[in-house]
Design an enzyme around this catalytic site. Sequence first.
Site, short mmCIF file in Angstrom:
data_model
loop_
_atom_site.label_atom_id
_atom_site.label_comp_id
_atom_site.label_asym_id
_atom_site.label_seq_id
_atom_site.Cartn_x
_atom_site.Cartn_y
_atom_site.Cartn_z
N SER A 407 4.73 -6.34 4.43
CA SER A 407 3.67 -5.52 3.82
C SER A 407 2.30 -6.18 3.93
O SER A 407 1.30 -5.54 3.67
CB SER A 407 3.96 -5.32 2.33
OG SER A 407 5.22 -4.74 2.18
N HIS A 428 5.13 -1.17 9.32
CA HIS A 428 5.12 -1.25 7.86
C HIS A 428 5.46 0.11 7.27
O HIS A 428 4.63 1.03 7.27
CB HIS A 428 3.74 -1.73 7.37
CG HIS A 428 3.62 -1.80 5.89
ND1 HIS A 428 2.43 -1.60 5.23
CD2 HIS A 428 4.56 -2.00 4.92
CE1 HIS A 428 2.64 -1.69 3.92
NE2 HIS A 428 3.92 -1.91 3.71
N GLU A 440 2.41 2.24 8.94
CA GLU A 440 1.31 1.42 9.47
C GLU A 440 1.88 0.65 10.67
O GLU A 440 2.84 -0.11 10.53
CB GLU A 440 0.81 0.45 8.41
CG GLU A 440 -0.25 1.01 7.49
CD GLU A 440 -0.81 -0.05 6.53
OE1 GLU A 440 -2.00 0.04 6.16
OE2 GLU A 440 -0.05 -0.97 6.16
#
Length: 687
Positions: A407, A428, A440
């Site tokens: 993260s 992500h 992401e």
Amino acid sequence: MSSPVRYTLNDKIGVITIDFPPVNALSHAVRQGLHDAIAAAQVDASEAIVIVCDGRTFIAGADITEFGKPPQKPLLPDLLDEIEASAKPVIAAIHGTALGGGLETALAAHYRCALDTARVGLPEVKLGLLPGAGGTQRLPRLAGVTAALDLMTSGTPIPAAKALELGIVDRIVAGDLRHAAIAWACELAGGGKGVRRSSEQVVPDFDPSIFDSYRSALAKRAKGQIAPRHIVSCVQAATERPFAEGLKLERELFLKCLESPQSVAMRHLFFAERQAAKIDGLPKDTPLRAIDSVGVIGGGTMGGGIAMSFANAGIPVTLIEINDDALAHGLSIVEKNYAASVKRGKLSEDAAAECRSLIKGSTDYADLENADLVIEAVFEDPELKKTIFARLDAVCKPGAILATNTSYQDVNVIAAATRRPGDVIGLHFFSPANIMKLLEVVRGDKTADDVLATCMSLAKKIRKVPVMSGVCYGFIGNRMLQPYFREAQLCLIEGATPAQVDTAMEAWGMAMGPIRVADLAGIDVGYKARQALLEEERGDPRASRVADVLAEMGRFGQKTGAGFYRYDKATRRHESDPEVLEIIEREAAAFGIERRDIPDEEIVDRLIYALVNEGMRIVDEGIAQRPGDIDVVYVYGYGFPVARGGPMHFADAIGLDKVYQRVLEFQERFGAEAWAPAPLLVKLASR
Ligand code: T1G
């Protein structure tokens, strides 16, 4: 320039073909072409008319790029009245997706046939709009009030079979659509079947209380949005007023929606989402690597959800855990999630079983030697991640993509633990990974172009919305969340309560207030992340003291039944806890802070402007390609209200000079460093 609409007389059938890639949107040229073709058909030898489209889909709606510009005649409502008024039967032949103005065009036709693979829908509400070309008046007459309300307030398309059941389409055809439609038109004309106008149909019986029940349900589900409630008013008018009067109300409310900041924001997001999928400077024809098998390291909440995302898209997954117990636990989470989806009616038993069968468990890395993509999803221990990537480097075949679901950690450092940093990338996912749409895609300094292009395209296949991020602590979303949370914690210690901060942010439109989000994510997660940082890297101690105290008390949030709030074991409902208020007051006193009443407006401005200011830095540094990418991240990953278009669009909408002035004011009041205006904000505001 030739018209995107062709008209041919096929024996005694007039055939109107629309060919306007990519989605046959009803641009001015298409409307003009349709108008001319319908007029021509009225006076030639044709006995019936077919409307069909070339390319991948039937009309997918009005041309959204034309909204906000001066309208050009023929206007769509008038054109569809012409189609309906045709003296000769008009048949709409549907393939792909008949959406918005596209479905309205089909509803204005007298008969509709569709391929069994087709889908139809009225997604205008997702653009902050309502069907503005007769859909709110014609659909209830064909499919009934309930079906009409469901289709228009959800905006979710339905398959052709369901549309047949509802009376929206009359016939499902297979094979060559154009041929089938022309044959049917011959049949209709030959059978003396004349025109059948939807506007002349009577709305089937319905329960009049339905409108109020939809209004109250929508007030919760689409909090603060105007389009859904206008849709209910239009459908109600369809049951109470003559067609022409209902159309008038529809037009009036459509224009209200069109001009609303909400629709401007939601249309911005429509295009921002499609733009986000494009990587500047990456050739469109960058070759993609085949991804036919995936490995996932770690069967925890994230690993299980990630495995489901791929299995749900038909891609077999090998889920790796350190030992049999951990593996059994990981697979049981997957089982539970599929059972829950079946219970909620999201998946059929068979579909769930099929997806489940694509997920295999193992404790042996050797089972990954042929995987095309491996995603590491273990907890945030940098050394552990490096060890795993070194092992993957040794086991996986050349050309396999190695991804980390971290993260916030440095993807370049992880890539350097392998001899193939070009094959390493960040993917992500957001929790729950099988539900949340945002992905992401983190591009490392050495990530190869084909690896990046492959992952951006793969995201669409697993029904995620990809946004590319460069490497920095927390990438786009979590990096911006830090100043947002900082301000939330500072508002607490300066005088607000957890409930006040959350209520203010939820009333403004956030799906969940920041304090409840902290309890959901786990106060221990943030605490451990802070502990891993050097003292001087932890930022303002006042912004983490209360959370640190709660963490040290073992109050981790929902998972321990208490955090900033107390949680009811059975219902998980949260309630304020006087003990927490005492802790806040005690820690404020320890910092010598005199607590004060903080207006809700100040809470909202501090949190949202902190987001915007950090977003400006992220764009300036090139971590995000464009501001719209940040908006997509926050709307799909952090519960930012769609009707406000994302933090960057919101800032533009209220004026960057106003944002800048407020940031300067906060810098004056709350600290030169924390509120230093981003250079890009200074530049744009001064312009
Ligand atoms: N207008 C203009 N451009 C559109 C468009 C539209 N309606 N739909 C798609 N595009 C562009 C899109 O920007 C992209 O461009 C390309 O087409 C491919 O789209 C009066 C008021 C049809 C399911 O809301 O849901 O009718 O990025 O990448 O994943 O009542 O597009 O390549 O330059 O999304 O295969 C209602 C919107 C309009 C449907 C295909 N209609 N479109 O999905 O491709 S309002 C909609 C979609 C209306 C009337 C009202 C999807 C799709 P580019 P894509 P896809």
